[in-house]
Design a protein around this motif. Structure first.
Motif, PDB file in Angstrom:
ATOM      1  N   ASP A  68       0.885  -1.179   0.000  1.00  0.00           N
ATOM      2  CA  ASP A  68       0.000   0.000   0.000  1.00  0.00           C
ATOM      3  C   ASP A  68       0.920   1.226   0.000  1.00  0.00           C
ATOM      4  OD1 ASP A  68      -2.711   0.739  -0.077  1.00  0.00           O
ATOM      5  OD2 ASP A  68      -2.837   1.056   2.082  1.00  0.00           O
ATOM      6  N   HIS A 245      -9.514  -1.659  -0.074  1.00  0.00           N
ATOM      7  CA  HIS A 245      -9.516  -1.204   1.319  1.00  0.00           C
ATOM      8  C   HIS A 245     -10.757  -1.745   2.016  1.00  0.00           C
ATOM      9  CE1 HIS A 245      -6.050   1.183   0.512  1.00  0.00           C
ATOM     10  NE2 HIS A 245      -6.047   1.679   1.735  1.00  0.00           N
ATOM     11  N   PRO A 281      -6.026  -3.936   2.690  1.00  0.00           N
ATOM     12  CA  PRO A 281      -5.655  -2.967   3.710  1.00  0.00           C
ATOM     13  C   PRO A 281      -6.949  -2.564   4.442  1.00  0.00           C
ATOM     14  CG  PRO A 281      -5.069  -2.237   1.453  1.00  0.00           C
ATOM     15  CD  PRO A 281      -6.045  -3.341   1.337  1.00  0.00           C
ATOM     16  N   HIS A 282      -7.133  -2.528   5.748  1.00  0.00           N
ATOM     17  CA  HIS A 282      -6.091  -2.595   6.720  1.00  0.00           C
ATOM     18  C   HIS A 282      -6.384  -3.645   7.792  1.00  0.00           C
ATOM     19  CE1 HIS A 282      -3.987   1.043   5.312  1.00  0.00           C
ATOM     20  NE2 HIS A 282      -5.164   1.368   4.868  1.00  0.00           N
ATOM     21  N   ASP A 341       1.821   3.537   3.041  1.00  0.00           N
ATOM     22  CA  ASP A 341       0.544   4.239   2.946  1.00  0.00           C
ATOM     23  C   ASP A 341       0.586   5.727   3.295  1.00  0.00           C
ATOM     24  OD1 ASP A 341      -2.103   4.307   2.281  1.00  0.00           O
ATOM     25  OD2 ASP A 341      -2.851   3.393   4.115  1.00  0.00           O
TER      26      ASP A 341
HETATM   27 ZN   LIG Z   1      -4.528   2.523   2.937  1.00  0.00          ZN
END
Ligand SMILES: [Zn+2]
Length: 492
Positions: A68, A245, A281-282, A341
């Motif tokens: 990410d 996500h 993620p996450h 990220d």
């Molecule tokens: Zn992210």
């Protein structure tokens, strides 16, 4: 891009090798690189080499895999102290949505931002990256053309990437009563998926395999069930990773539950979203974790799906959130890779914070070890991508590696290089990076890149973007009111 070396020996005080499926440490080790591959990692090597490069008091290890990887200008500073998001321009007001959202950056600016972000990843020892950018600053989704430019930038810099324009079918909006709701445009989501599929066909496995592709539907709450269904099917057909996500916020969990009567992971299961390489993620908000009291078989669905979590402890801890926990997921057999990220793209800082937050989550210092996180940032990322040739230095693996200095006074005392870098190191200690047998950074310098000029250019673009905030912020306050400074500013 730098030339590939003839058979070369890289030596250092420590080398992370790989034996019987796990990393091991060679004191005074050697890595032999030939072409784009590792020929040998360990001690003695009987064959001839054209050259030997000795890095001295340093650790040579496999390059980090960033699932990410920030690929635009980081806007965390705008939301660090300035809350709540719907009053600070981080949820589009209805009026902005109705007027037709616009691109905040030009195509040239977006192309520069990818290139700039890629240089920051390389500086931090990241050798494989799956870019992520915020759609807040876009008219809707990302464009295939900007990813054509991103592929060019990655090939030019020599960075290994998995690229795919992000798409979505919905967006959060806030009305004048501060109610947060949705705007949906499903055909636009399908068009985004079609554009992404065409991108895969154009770019998969280009530049000697350095450029790979993925599907990147943006978030679960901005995807309609049909978009999820079609995306999962497309990932399976195309044989590329898919990243979404999911389970990243309380708001997301509640919205999905409200709209679909099921939890985010139940929605993924019921739309047959999961593909052989699914990256989520996450992974913070699941039934029973982080205050979610709704009963759902989230952990069972996650475990059965084989999906990998992209764990990004730094960006999450900045807003007060932690995974609950790394140790629990590890013990359940959930694959975990790492992501940065946010700026800095510092994997070392992320691993360090990962250890701390996991121990806090469990209330137990023995719950995780430094090696768990070094594994996640290397082997975990490789497993998420189904790449047995990445994340390790072993005969036949890709010659993707980083060199971390151990001789700076900042690094303190050491008995073991891995624990030492997690305790005292930072991305700034990465001196050299090799990807596919080419040095993409030597002694802190990326060939052809003027870091200071990039930095200045990025700040100028950021300033222009920030100035555009008022008309996309609820009640349209002036910029100074949206982004308050830490203390009163006294201008001369
Ligand atoms: Zn992210």
């Amino acid at each position: 891009m730098a030339e590939r070396l003839k058979r070369t020996a890289l030596t250092a005080a420590w080398v992370v090798g790989h034996e019987d499926g796990q990393h091991c440490l060679y004191r005074n080790g050697t890595v032999i690189v030939e072409g784009e591959k590792v020929l040998h990692a360990g001690h003695d090597f009987a064959g001839d080499v054209a050259e030997t490069i000795d890095f001295g008091e340093a650790l040579i290890g496999p390059g980090f895999i960033d699932l990410d990887a920030l690929a635009d200008l980081d806007t965390t500073v705008l939301g660090y102290d300035n809350h709540p998001p719907e009053l600070k321009g981080r949820v589009w007001p209805q009026s902005y949505m109705a007027a037709g959202p616009r691109e905040m950056y030009t195509p040239e600016e977006l192309a520069f931002q990818k290139r700039y972000a890629f240089t920051r990843l390389i500086h931090n020892g990241i050798t494989t990256a799956l870019p992520i950018a915020s759609l807040f600053y876009r008219a809707w989704g990302e464009k295939a053309e900007e990813f054509d430019a991103a592929a060019e930038a990655a090939a030019d810099l020599g960075l290994r990437v998995y690229l795919g324009p992000a798409y979505r079918s919905g967006n959060l909006v806030v009305n004048e009563d501060r109610q947060i709701g949705f705007h949906y445009d499903e055909p636009r989501g399908f068009a985004g998926l079609a554009e992404a599929e065409a991108f895969v066909a154009r770019h998969e496995n280009n530049h000697g395999g350095l450029i790979r592709t993925m599907l990147a539907p943006d978030r679960i709450e901005t995807s309609t069930p049909e978009l999820l269904r079609r995306s999962g099917a497309a990932a399976r057909d195309l044989g590329v990773p898919i990243r979404l996500h999911c389970c990243q916020s309380r708001l997301e969990y509640d919205l999905v539950l409200q709209q679909h009567g099921k939890s985010p992971l139940e929605l993924l299961r019921d739309t047959q979203f999961f593909a052989p390489s699914t990256i989520l993620p996450h992974g913070l908000f699941l039934s029973g974790l982080n205050g979610i009291t709704h009963a759902a078989p989230d952990l069972e669905i996650l475990t059965a799906s084989g999906s990998s979590l992209a764990h990004c402890p730094l960006v999450m801890a900045r807003s007060g959130k932690i995974m609950q926990s790394f140790a629990r997921f590890r013990d359940l057999g959930v694959p975990i890779g790492m992501g940065t990220d946010t700026h800095p793209a510092d994997m070392i800082q992320n691993m360090a914070l990962g250890v701390m937050t996991a121990r806090i989550a469990e209330g137990d210092p023995t719950a995780v070890r430094a090696a768990d996180f070094y594994d996640a940032a290397t082997l975990g990322g490789a497993a998420a991508l189904n790449r047995a040739d990445l994340g390790r230095l072993a005969p036949g693996s890709a010659a993707d590696l980083n060199v971390i200095r151990l001789d700076s006074p900042d690094i303190g005392q050491r008995i073991d290089p891995i624990q030492t870098i997690l305790l005292n190191g930072a991305g700034r200690d990465v001196s050299d990076v090799m990807i596919a047998g080419r040095f993409v950074m030597r002694d802190g310098v990326i060939p052809g890149v003027d870091d200071m000029a990039y930095h200045a250019k990025a700040q100028a673009q950021f300033d222009r973007m920030v100035a555009q905030y008022p008309d996309r912020t609820l009640f349209h306050p002036p910029v100074e009111e949206i982004f308050a400074c830490s203390y009163g500013i006294k201008d001369a």
